[in-house]
Write a protein that holds these residues in place. Structure first.
Motif, PDB file in Angstrom:
ATOM      1  N   TYR A  99     -51.784  -5.828 -39.750  1.00 11.82           N
ATOM      2  CA  TYR A  99     -51.109  -5.619 -41.197  1.00 11.82           C
ATOM      3  C   TYR A  99     -49.793  -6.313 -41.025  1.00 11.82           C
ATOM      4  N   LEU A 100     -49.046  -6.093 -40.133  1.00 11.25           N
ATOM      5  CA  LEU A 100     -47.678  -6.397 -39.718  1.00 11.25           C
ATOM      6  C   LEU A 100     -47.720  -8.075 -40.019  1.00 11.25           C
ATOM      7  N   ALA A 101     -48.653  -8.528 -39.275  1.00  6.57           N
ATOM      8  CA  ALA A 101     -48.618 -10.061 -39.237  1.00  6.57           C
ATOM      9  C   ALA A 101     -48.988 -10.559 -40.471  1.00  6.57           C
ATOM     10  N   ALA A 102     -49.988  -9.859 -41.392  1.00  3.20           N
ATOM     11  CA  ALA A 102     -50.220 -10.523 -42.560  1.00  3.20           C
ATOM     12  C   ALA A 102     -49.113 -10.370 -43.612  1.00  3.20           C
ATOM     13  N   ARG A 103     -48.261  -9.224 -43.244  1.00  2.00           N
ATOM     14  CA  ARG A 103     -47.023  -8.953 -44.166  1.00  2.00           C
ATOM     15  C   ARG A 103     -45.952 -10.042 -44.160  1.00  2.00           C
ATOM     16  N   LYS A 104     -45.973 -10.401 -42.702  1.00  2.00           N
ATOM     17  CA  LYS A 104     -45.036 -11.515 -42.369  1.00  2.00           C
ATOM     18  C   LYS A 104     -45.370 -12.778 -43.255  1.00  2.00           C
ATOM     19  N   ARG A 105     -46.768 -12.923 -43.000  1.00  2.00           N
ATOM     20  CA  ARG A 105     -47.276 -14.116 -43.645  1.00  2.00           C
ATOM     21  C   ARG A 105     -47.063 -14.386 -45.086  1.00  2.00           C
ATOM     22  N   ILE A 106     -47.208 -13.331 -45.795  1.00  2.00           N
ATOM     23  CA  ILE A 106     -47.080 -13.177 -47.331  1.00  2.00           C
ATOM     24  C   ILE A 106     -45.398 -13.298 -47.351  1.00  2.00           C
ATOM     25  N   ALA A 107     -44.935 -12.706 -46.659  1.00  2.00           N
ATOM     26  CA  ALA A 107     -43.297 -12.793 -46.806  1.00  2.00           C
ATOM     27  C   ALA A 107     -42.668 -14.024 -46.743  1.00  2.00           C
ATOM     28  N   LEU A 108     -43.321 -15.193 -45.822  1.00  2.00           N
ATOM     29  CA  LEU A 108     -42.953 -16.453 -45.531  1.00  2.00           C
ATOM     30  C   LEU A 108     -43.341 -17.106 -46.646  1.00  2.00           C
ATOM     31  N   ASP A 109     -44.227 -16.724 -47.453  1.00  2.22           N
ATOM     32  CA  ASP A 109     -44.727 -17.701 -48.597  1.00  2.22           C
ATOM     33  C   ASP A 109     -43.843 -17.042 -49.860  1.00  2.22           C
ATOM     34  N   SER A 110     -43.219 -16.164 -49.819  1.00  4.29           N
ATOM     35  CA  SER A 110     -42.476 -15.627 -51.062  1.00  4.29           C
ATOM     36  C   SER A 110     -41.048 -15.613 -50.644  1.00  4.29           C
ATOM     37  N   SER A 111     -40.312 -16.060 -51.674  1.00  3.90           N
ATOM     38  CA  SER A 111     -38.728 -15.975 -51.431  1.00  3.90           C
ATOM     39  C   SER A 111     -38.147 -14.772 -51.789  1.00  3.90           C
ATOM     40  N   ILE A 112     -38.861 -14.258 -52.657  1.00  7.73           N
ATOM     41  CA  ILE A 112     -38.346 -12.861 -53.086  1.00  7.73           C
ATOM     42  C   ILE A 112     -39.395 -11.707 -53.306  1.00  7.73           C
ATOM     43  N   GLU A 113     -39.512 -10.653 -52.502  1.00  8.50           N
ATOM     44  CA  GLU A 113     -40.463  -9.522 -52.736  1.00  8.50           C
ATOM     45  C   GLU A 113     -39.938  -8.281 -53.300  1.00  8.50           C
ATOM     46  N   ILE A 114     -40.528  -7.452 -53.909  1.00  6.41           N
ATOM     47  CA  ILE A 114     -40.053  -6.296 -54.283  1.00  6.41           C
ATOM     48  C   ILE A 114     -40.675  -5.337 -53.537  1.00  6.41           C
ATOM     49  N   LEU A 115     -39.933  -4.120 -52.875  1.00  9.95           N
ATOM     50  CA  LEU A 115     -40.479  -3.030 -52.225  1.00  9.95           C
ATOM     51  C   LEU A 115     -40.079  -1.824 -52.892  1.00  9.95           C
ATOM     52  N   GLU A 116     -41.260  -1.010 -53.368  1.00  7.71           N
ATOM     53  CA  GLU A 116     -40.871   0.148 -54.164  1.00  7.71           C
ATOM     54  C   GLU A 116     -40.746   1.303 -53.125  1.00  7.71           C
ATOM     55  N   ASP A 117     -41.460   1.326 -51.958  1.00  7.09           N
ATOM     56  CA  ASP A 117     -41.782   2.349 -51.002  1.00  7.09           C
ATOM     57  C   ASP A 117     -40.420   2.679 -50.239  1.00  7.09           C
ATOM     58  N   PRO A 118     -39.581   3.451 -50.180  1.00 11.37           N
ATOM     59  CA  PRO A 118     -38.479   3.683 -49.322  1.00 11.37           C
ATOM     60  C   PRO A 118     -38.954   3.715 -47.666  1.00 11.37           C
ATOM     61  N   GLY A 119     -40.103   4.173 -47.379  1.00 18.98           N
ATOM     62  CA  GLY A 119     -40.587   4.084 -45.931  1.00 18.98           C
ATOM     63  C   GLY A 119     -40.560   2.624 -45.560  1.00 18.98           C
ATOM     64  N   ARG A 224     -35.071   3.194 -56.194  1.00 20.76           N
ATOM     65  CA  ARG A 224     -35.042   3.301 -54.503  1.00 20.76           C
ATOM     66  C   ARG A 224     -35.503   2.024 -54.202  1.00 20.76           C
ATOM     67  N   ALA A 225     -36.015   1.049 -55.183  1.00 18.76           N
ATOM     68  CA  ALA A 225     -36.517  -0.251 -54.675  1.00 18.76           C
ATOM     69  C   ALA A 225     -35.624  -1.166 -54.249  1.00 18.76           C
ATOM     70  N   ALA A 226     -36.096  -2.040 -53.410  1.00 19.41           N
ATOM     71  CA  ALA A 226     -35.022  -2.996 -52.914  1.00 19.41           C
ATOM     72  C   ALA A 226     -35.771  -4.546 -53.020  1.00 19.41           C
ATOM     73  N   LEU A 227     -34.884  -5.489 -53.190  1.00 21.98           N
ATOM     74  CA  LEU A 227     -35.366  -6.761 -53.380  1.00 21.98           C
ATOM     75  C   LEU A 227     -35.330  -7.518 -51.889  1.00 21.98           C
ATOM     76  N   VAL A 228     -36.051  -8.137 -51.446  1.00 24.22           N
ATOM     77  CA  VAL A 228     -36.282  -8.709 -50.203  1.00 24.22           C
ATOM     78  C   VAL A 228     -36.175 -10.126 -50.332  1.00 24.22           C
ATOM     79  N   VAL A 229     -34.919 -10.768 -50.223  1.00 21.79           N
ATOM     80  CA  VAL A 229     -34.581 -12.168 -50.346  1.00 21.79           C
ATOM     81  C   VAL A 229     -34.568 -12.839 -49.013  1.00 21.79           C
ATOM     82  N   ARG A 230     -35.514 -14.024 -49.059  1.00 22.68           N
ATOM     83  CA  ARG A 230     -35.760 -14.942 -47.856  1.00 22.68           C
ATOM     84  C   ARG A 230     -35.236 -16.347 -48.315  1.00 22.68           C
ATOM     85  N   ASP A 231     -35.010 -16.673 -49.324  1.00 22.66           N
ATOM     86  CA  ASP A 231     -34.645 -17.695 -49.735  1.00 22.66           C
ATOM     87  C   ASP A 231     -33.359 -18.411 -49.348  1.00 22.66           C
TER      88      ASP A 231
END
Length: 324
Positions: A99-119, A224-231
């Protein structure tokens, strides 16, 4: 807990192995109906057993033997349940790396991700806080976190500082009067964590190593959502904004009380600047992230200290006195 009748009957049966209902009734003074009820209770607890189904007599059983019989089925169910839970846990744990590896691969393909879950946001913070190699920049609005939040963060901050990580926190000036925040600053500033304050901090931003930024979305007070910026370009912009704000900010002054020579703390000085600029109480309070009531209390104190009869006169006298 056994009833009194059942307890006396059990004791009688233990001491009189050849007892009968009639002898027990005579000896204990209970009716046959009462004894039948007690026998049902003792049989249910496995403390009485019939030698045979058609024999109307009962044998008293040792409590430890009765207990073994009573809980045997439950223990077997508990063992099966534990095995089932262990199997589920093992299955889920084996999927975590995937799961974590897949999330990281998705993250690398996206400059901005929206996370809704505080956990999930918390997990990401832990991951990047562990992997950071150079610096962490934090811009934190509000009047200060709880003592529990600060206590949890102090040890993590000290560990980062020991690894040579640069740490800078930009806080709202209202935290100067917030005891949990001041205690956290006193615990970490000597180790090298830098703190500065501004009268107003608009955004919650965390920047890790120029490679990732977390920005609070803040659509409303409950968001409580956050923008994850990788650009890297956007991260550079956020870093530049942070650096400009940092240069304009005031050092926290954790070693001494945050009072100016004029007797004002940073919040009161900011309120005074707002008065001089002609802002209303509501606008000043909103800019400083304090209540209107608190703002007016500061204003009333300064009017009295300056001997002024109006806000305008207070601003003039404050400037003459070197308060501005």
């Amino acid at each position: 807990m056994l009833s009194g009748t059942a307890f006396e009957l059990y004791e009688y049966a233990v001491t009189h192995p050849d007892w009968t209902k009639e002898s027990a009734s005579t000896a204990l003074g209970y009716t046959i109906r009462d004894l039948n009820s007690a026998i049902t209770e003792l049989t249910g607890r496995r403390l009485f057993q019939q030698p045979a189904p058609d024999v109307d007599c009962f044998t008293a059983i040792s409590p430890d033997v009765a207990l073994a019989q009573l809980v045997e089925a439950d223990e077997r169910l508990l063992i099966d349940l534990r095995a089932k839970i262990s199997g589920h846990r093992s299955d889920m744990a084996s999927l975590v790396p995937t799961y974590l590896a897949a999330r990281k691969r998705i993250a690398l393909d996206s400059s901005i991700e929206i996370l809704e879950d505080p956990g999930v946001i918390r997990k990401l913070l832990i991951d990047y806080g562990r992997d950071v190699t150079e610096q962490v920049l934090i811009s934190q609005p509000g009047s200060g976190s709880t003592a529990e939040v600060h206590e949890e963060g102090i040890q993590k901050d000290l560990e980062l500082l020991e690894r040579g990580i640069v740490r800078k926190n930009l806080y709202n000036a209202s935290t100067l009067d917030h005891v949990p925040t001041r205690k956290a600053v006193a615990a970490t500033a000597p180790a090298g964590l830098e703190y500065r304050t501004l009268p107003y901090v608009p955004l919650k931003v965390l920047i890790f190593d120029q490679s990732l930024a977390l920005v609070a979305r803040q659509l409303d007070a409950d968001d409580r959502a956050a923008l994850v910026v990788r650009d890297v370009n956007l991260i550079h912009v956020f870093t530049q904004l942070f650096n400009v704000a940092w240069e304009l900010a005031t050092p926290y002054g954790w070693e001494t009380e945050s009072r100016t020579p004029a007797g004002l703390n940073s919040i009161q000085r900011s309120v005074l600047r707002g008065m001089a600029a002609g802002y209303s109480d509501e606008v000043i309070a909103r800019r400083l992230d304090i209540s209107v009531r608190t703002c007016r209390r500061h204003i009333a104190w300064m009017l009295e200290e300056l001997g002024a009869e109006s806000r305008f006169q207070a601003a003039l006298k404050a400037k003459e006195a070197g308060w501005l």
